[in-house]
Every structure is written in structure tokens, then in C-alpha cells.
Design a protein around this motif. Structure first.
Motif, PDB file in Angstrom:
ATOM      1  N   GLY A   1       0.823  -1.208   0.000  1.00 18.20           N
ATOM      2  CA  GLY A   1       0.000   0.000   0.000  1.00 18.20           C
ATOM      3  C   GLY A   1       0.848   1.245   0.000  1.00 18.20           C
TER       4      GLY A   1
ATOM      5  N   ASN B   1     -12.518  -3.079  -0.723  1.00 17.24           N
ATOM      6  CA  ASN B   1     -11.124  -3.227  -0.332  1.00 17.24           C
ATOM      7  C   ASN B   1     -10.410  -4.230  -1.233  1.00 17.24           C
TER       8      ASN B   1
ATOM      9  N   LEU C   1      -9.489  -2.569  -4.439  1.00 22.15           N
ATOM     10  CA  LEU C   1      -8.374  -1.646  -4.274  1.00 22.15           C
ATOM     11  C   LEU C   1      -7.049  -2.398  -4.151  1.00 22.15           C
TER      12      LEU C   1
ATOM     13  N   LYS D   1      -3.788  -2.026  -6.628  1.00 22.06           N
ATOM     14  CA  LYS D   1      -2.431  -1.733  -6.158  1.00 22.06           C
ATOM     15  C   LYS D   1      -1.438  -2.783  -6.660  1.00 22.06           C
TER      16      LYS D   1
ATOM     17  N   ALA E   1      -4.034   4.842  -9.755  1.00 23.91           N
ATOM     18  CA  ALA E   1      -4.190   3.736  -8.809  1.00 23.91           C
ATOM     19  C   ALA E   1      -3.880   4.199  -7.391  1.00 23.91           C
TER      20      ALA E   1
ATOM     21  N   ALA F   1      -6.468   4.370  -4.291  1.00 18.64           N
ATOM     22  CA  ALA F   1      -6.281   3.404  -3.208  1.00 18.64           C
ATOM     23  C   ALA F   1      -5.891   4.033  -1.877  1.00 18.64           C
TER      24      ALA F   1
ATOM     25  N   SER G   1      -8.393   4.895   1.140  1.00 18.33           N
ATOM     26  CA  SER G   1      -8.890   3.784   1.954  1.00 18.33           C
ATOM     27  C   SER G   1      -7.920   3.463   3.086  1.00 18.33           C
TER      28      SER G   1
END
Length: 520
Positions: free
Chosen positions: A39, A185, A188, A192, A348, A352, A355
Motif C-alpha cells: 500500500g 477493499n 483496491l 495496487k 491507482a 487506493a 482507503s
């Protein structure tokens, strides 16, 4: 120090009210771990890590990953044994007593809030660079897009407005009761992983990949020196942030089939995958456009996020440097002729990262809940809104602090400060696991850390090792924050503590609290 300990049986009776079905195997745990870990860090800290270590950033990822693995194994035993909310705070309370538990909870509050600020600043870089600049052709004036130069921002910087706005927007969503679903989620996570895979595929085989870019491999050495935060180990202390989230796998032990076998496989497999993935991303970035740090006097890299580095990055000769980019991975792809894919990677990250901010802010409200439930913080802080059914007061306060830090501090400094709190909490978990083996040897354990005599001390040593390789100012934040927290504890928490007043009840589930949290 006050060593009154909360009875473990009282804590475990809480867990019994929330017994969960065992359905996860090692493969599901591995995927869950990859989703939790990959992340923010890799998207936003590549530039800061390269400035500290140069190509040695690859070694830094390996060092941080190894320390995470031993810490995760300690986490797994105690999370399976005490599967309740509160994480390291609750574990410490049950073993080492209230005062030390307070210091851990207070450190976790620092970790979550500062980490959310760091993610907000990282998101701002991709928003300004990809969405505004590349797609809309709009450039924010420097005074609206960066922290002040005196605090490590860019020349002409006054406030990082996009970072403030995203922090406040996510805070508002949490206050009115919007939480992300597992399905969103999962999407996402897929975005990623796909974006980073595309980065690796396009950079490593690229014609512009040049092994000469890796020489010297360790321009600042392995150890940069106490308090400097540079060198491979200094970079490892910073990019440790890229692994935060792995502890979520540990807490899934309660829902795992054959946890003694599947938990260590899931933990180690997910962390090894992420470490190799991160090393490949670093190799692709450095090998294509170079990643040597900008050196200061005496051949020592300018500190990441420093005023001196910001001035250097404003010079034309450093305009395209990896270490100067606010959106490093998208910048690399544009530089080697893949502008469209670079922009997609920027999108992206743009999609992302909010979140992640939401998860961090939500995590902090959970710590506040548990501490106020124990009487250590005013229950007023955790008041539930009659309409939204959320802890709106503490969420608003947290969001305001997060937005303020995001406005005025660069991402590298924020990550270092967040890591200081994380490393302290992980160290205390390792100590708690070893103490419980002595004080509660017959207590049922769904998972036992293998070779604890080695793994436990290795976790403590690794956390202390990384802490003392953070920049000096980041190291000082933790004791100063801790001293302020202890003042609050002895003025308020010590006298108001439920345990100190002899109140040790079994909490009940409260449907109005997030995630089925418990109430006093």
C-alpha cells in the motif's frame, strides 16, 4: 510505575462473546497479508528511502522485512491467545500492568494519527502530479502544494492543501458512518498489486535499465551514524512503514484452521512476497533512472524532508531525480517513455490511498474506545452520535490533528515519527509473549511462537536497532509524546481507571459501536 494488572480471565471472557468460525487456510491468510501490507509505503516512500540509502534501498527492504517476520511471529501467539480489541495495549495491560499499557496505547495513538498524515501527504503528491498536472494541465501554486521550507517542504511552500482536504474528507466519511466494504477493499488491493506488477514488468526489462546506476550500491554505507537516519539501516527504519499492517494477519489466528501450521506460513509467505516485490520495484526504479542520493557536506546525504534537500531539488540539475519526486513510481515510468502507464499508476495510488487513511483513522478510534472503556480516558471522547452511530467527537479531534500534521510536515518525517510508535508497541508485544510463557505456562495457546527463546529477543533487538537508526528528531518525539501522555495518565487516568477503582466487569457488545466494539 503502577503495575496493577487487568485479569486475563476477564479479558478472555470478552473474547468468548465473539467466538469466530475457523475457516481460513494458509493461502487465504497469505493473500490477506499481501493485501494488508502492500500500500502506502511503496508508493510514497521510495524517494525518501533512496535519498537515505541510494540503491541500498533494496537492502533496506530486506532488513525491514526480516524484522517484521520475527515481530509477526510474536504477535501471532498473543493475538491467538488474547483475541480482543486493543491490540498491543490490551496485551500489555494483561501482563505488565496499567501504566505500561497506557504508554503503549498512547504510542499507538501517535502511530495511527501520524501514519494517516503521512498517507495524506503521499496522496497529495499523486493528486497534484497525476490528476491535476498530467490530466487537467493545472499546477497548484507552490504555497498551496507543499509544507513550508523551514519544516522540510519546498521553496515557496506554505501549506499542503490537498493533504488537508483528503484528511478532512475521510474524517467526515467516518463521522457520518461510511466504512469501506470487504468487496471495495479487495478491488483496491487488486488495483495496487496490478499497478506495481506493471511497474516491474516495464522497468526491469527496459532498454534504459543500466546496472551502472547501482554503483555505488551503498553510497551512505550500511550504518549512517546515530541520529542521522541515513544508510541502508536508516532507510530500513523509514520504510518499515511500508510493512505496517502485517499485524492484521496475526489477529486472524482466531479464525484460522490449524493455526499452529497455517499462521506462520501465512505470515512468513505474505511478508516474503511483499519483500521480494518491494526489492524488485526498487531495482526497477534505480536501474532505469538512477537513485543516487544528493550528497551534502562530508559525503553524507542531505536528510530526507530537509530544507537543504528541498533547495537542491529546486535546482535544474536535480529536476528529474528519483529522490526529488513526490510521486516516485509514476515519475519513473514517465521518464522512460511510459507516460500513459505512469499516469494510470498515479490514478491507482490516487484511488487506493484514501482507503488506507480511513483504516488508520478507524484503528485509532478503536484504541480510544478501549482506553476510555477502561476509564483511562474520558468516556465523553467516545460519545456515540445519536443519528450517525459513530464516535464523532474523537473522530473529529483525530481528523483535525491529522490534517494539521499533513499540512505542514513532509512524508518522510511523518513516516519516521509513526515508525517510532510502532516499533515501541512491537517491542512490548515481544516482551509480553515471553512473560506470559513464564506466568501463564498452562494457558491454552492456539499458536505457539517457534523458538521463542530466539524469536522474542530478536524482535526486541530488531525494534530497538531500527529505532536508534531513525533521525534524531523522530527518536525524540516518542519520549516527549510519552512524557506528555504519562502526565495525562497520572492527572486523570490513574484516578479514573476502572481497574484502580475495583471495577472489573465483563464488557458487552454494543451494536452502536463500529465493528461490534464492546462497551463498559
Amino acid at each position: 510505575m503502577d503495575f496493577r494488572v487487568k485479569p486475563l480471565d476477564a479479558i478472555l471472557r470478552t473474547a468468548e462473546k465473539k467466538s469466530l468460525h475457523r475457516s481460513l487456510g494458509w493461502f487465504q491468510l497469505t493473500l490477506f497479508g499481501i493485501g494488508c501490507v502492500i500500500g502506502t509505503g511503496i508508493f510514497v516512500l521510495t524517494a525518501a528511502g533512496a535519498q537515505k540509502a541510494g540503491p541500498g534501498l533494496m537492502l533496506a527492504f530486506a532488513i525491514a522485512g526480516a524484522i517484521c517476520i520475527v515481530a509477526a511471529l510474536c504477535y501471532a501467539e498473543i493475538a491467538a491467545m488474547i483475541p480482543v480489541a486493543g491490540s498491543a495495549y490490551t496485551y500489555t495491560y494483561s501482563v505488565m500492568g496499567e501504566a505500561l499499557a497506557w504508554t503503549v496505547g498512547w504510542a499507538l495513538i501517535l502511530e495511527y494519527a501520524v501514519a494517516a498524515s503521512a498517507v495524506s501527504v503521499g496522496w497529495s503528491g499523486y493528486f497534484s502530479g497525476t490528476i491535476l498536472n498530467e490530466f487537467l494541465g493545472v499546477s497548484l501554486p507552490p504555497w498551496l502544494a507543499s509544507a513550508p521550507l523551514a519544516l522540510g517542504g519546498s521553496p515557496g511552500g506554505l501549506i499542503n492543501l490537498p493533504a488537508v482536504l483528503i484528511a478532512l474528507a475521510v474524517t467526515w466519511l467516518l463521522m457520518i458512518g461510511t466504512t469501506e466494504s470487504a468487496r471495495v477493499n479487495a478491488v483496491l488491493v487488486l488495483i495496487k498489486v496490478t499497478a506495481l506488477t506493471a511497474f516491474i514488468v516495464l522497468t526491469l526489462p527496459s532498454d534504459q535499465f543500466n546496472t551502472a546506476n547501482f554503483n555505488p550500491f551503498l553510497p551512505a554505507g550500511v550504518f549512517g551514524g546515530f541520529g542521522t537516519g541515513v544508510g541502508a539501516v536508516g532507510a530500513a527504519a523509514t520504510i518499515f512503514f511500508a510493512y505496517v499492517g502485517f499485524d492484521a494477519v496475526s489477529t486472524a489466528a482466531e479464525e484460522t484452521k490449524d493455526p499452529q501450521r497455517n499462521v506462520p506460513i501465512g505470515l512468513i509467505a505474505s511478508l516474503l512476497f511483499c519483500t521480494v516485490f518491494y526489492i524488485l520495484v526498487a531495482a526497477g526504479a534505480v536501474g532505469t533512472i538512477g537513485g543516487q542520493p544528493i550528497m551534502g557536506p562530508g559525503g553524507v546525504p542531505f536528510p530526507a524532508g530537509s530544507e537543504e534537500l528541498a533547495r537542491q531539488c529546486a535546482m535544474p540539475e536535480h529536476a528529474g531525480a528519483l529522490v526529488c519526486s513526490n510521486e516516485a513510481l509514476a515519475h519513473v515510468l514517465r521518464a522512460i517513455g511510459f507516460s500513459t502507464v505512469g499516469n494510470m499508476l498515479g490514478i491507482a495510488a490516487f484511488l487506493a490511498l484514501p482507503s488506507v487513511i480511513l483504516i488508520l483513522l478507524f484503528g485509532q478510534t478503536r484504541i480510544f474506545f478501549v482506553m476510555s472503556r477502561d476509564g483511562l480516558l474520558p468516556e465523553k471522547l467516545s460519545t456515540i452520535h445519536p443519528k450517525w452511530k459513530t464516535p464523532y467527537i474523537v473522530t473529529a479531534l483525530t481528523g483535525a490533528v491529522v490534517a494539521f500534521a499533513a499540512a505542514f510536515l513532509p512524508v518522510g518525517k511523518l513516516a519516521d515519527i509513526a515508525n517510532a510508535g510502532t516499533l515501541y508497541a512491537f517491542m512490548m508485544v515481544a516482551i509480553a509473549v515471553m512473560m506470559l510463557r513464564k506466568t501463564e505456562p498452562n494457558r491454552p495457546r492456539k499458536f505457539r511462537t517457534p523458538l521463542l527463546w530466539l524469536i522474542g529477543p530478536a524482535t526486541i533487538a530488531g525494534c530497538v536497532f531500527l529505532f536508534f537508526n531513525l533521525p534524531l528528531d523522530a527518536m525524540l518525539v516518542l519520549p516527549i509524546w510519552g512524557a506528555f501522555g504519562l502526565l495525562i495518565y497520572f492527572v486523570y487516568g490513574y484516578r479514573s481507571s476502572h481497574l484502580g477503582r475495583g471495577i472489573v466487569e465483563v464488557p458487552e457488545l454494543d451494536p452502536n459501536m463500529p465493528d461490534g466494539e464492546v462497551k463498559a
